[in-house]
Design a protein around this motif. Sequence first.
Motif, short mmCIF file in Angstrom:
data_model
loop_
_atom_site.label_atom_id
_atom_site.label_comp_id
_atom_site.label_asym_id
_atom_site.label_seq_id
_atom_site.Cartn_x
_atom_site.Cartn_y
_atom_site.Cartn_z
N UNK A 85 13.40 -13.57 2.55
CA UNK A 85 12.06 -13.56 1.97
C UNK A 85 10.99 -12.90 2.86
N UNK A 86 10.74 -13.43 4.01
CA UNK A 86 10.18 -12.88 5.02
C UNK A 86 10.29 -11.41 5.37
N UNK A 87 11.87 -11.11 5.59
CA UNK A 87 12.37 -9.77 5.66
C UNK A 87 11.80 -8.83 4.62
N UNK A 88 12.18 -9.23 3.47
CA UNK A 88 11.52 -8.43 2.27
C UNK A 88 10.22 -8.03 2.30
N UNK A 89 9.40 -9.16 2.46
CA UNK A 89 7.88 -8.80 2.46
C UNK A 89 7.56 -7.77 3.66
N UNK A 90 8.16 -8.03 4.72
CA UNK A 90 7.81 -7.19 5.98
C UNK A 90 8.26 -5.59 5.71
N UNK A 91 9.32 -5.56 5.11
CA UNK A 91 9.98 -4.48 4.83
C UNK A 91 9.17 -3.80 3.77
N UNK A 92 8.82 -4.56 2.68
CA UNK A 92 7.98 -4.03 1.80
C UNK A 92 6.67 -3.52 2.09
N UNK A 93 5.99 -4.32 3.16
CA UNK A 93 4.72 -3.79 3.74
C UNK A 93 5.06 -2.54 4.36
N UNK A 94 6.03 -2.38 5.30
CA UNK A 94 6.36 -1.19 6.03
C UNK A 94 6.65 -0.14 4.92
N UNK A 95 7.38 -0.21 4.02
CA UNK A 95 7.80 0.73 3.07
C UNK A 95 6.57 1.20 2.05
N UNK A 96 5.48 0.33 1.92
CA UNK A 96 4.53 0.80 0.73
C UNK A 96 3.15 0.81 1.52
N UNK A 97 2.93 0.62 2.62
CA UNK A 97 1.75 0.58 3.19
C UNK A 97 1.23 1.96 3.30
N UNK B 279 15.10 -13.32 10.69
CA UNK B 279 14.45 -14.48 9.83
C UNK B 279 15.02 -14.60 8.62
N UNK B 280 14.37 -15.35 7.60
CA UNK B 280 14.90 -15.71 6.20
C UNK B 280 14.61 -14.32 5.24
#
Length: 107
Positions: A52-64, A49-50
């Motif tokens: 920005x979506x990849x960054x948001x998903x990875x950020x959620x995974x890394x910081x949740x 995917x684009x």
Amino acid sequence: ESLYRPLLLFMMGTERAIFGLNAYKFHLVHAGLHTLITLILFNTLCLICNPLAAFGSALFFGMHTSLKDYFFWQCYLQNSLEAFLLCILLGLFILGQRKNNIFKSLF
């Protein structure tokens, strides 16, 4: 549990041989592994995917916060290693599919 998990045994044996029973260093290894998995997940998602979506998903995974204990406890090391291998294999599969499509379009 009588499952043979060579990667887990190798990782735990290596950590014990290098660090002894120092829990702080075990934690650092697991935090580094989680960070590495997050970066690999970001790169894999960028293939799908684009950015920005990849960054948001990875950020959620890394910081949740619910994942924090999951990745840093020694008993969950197997799950971290599985996530690591899964992300790498998924990325390689996607790259292989793209490479295959490029060659098919040439002929």
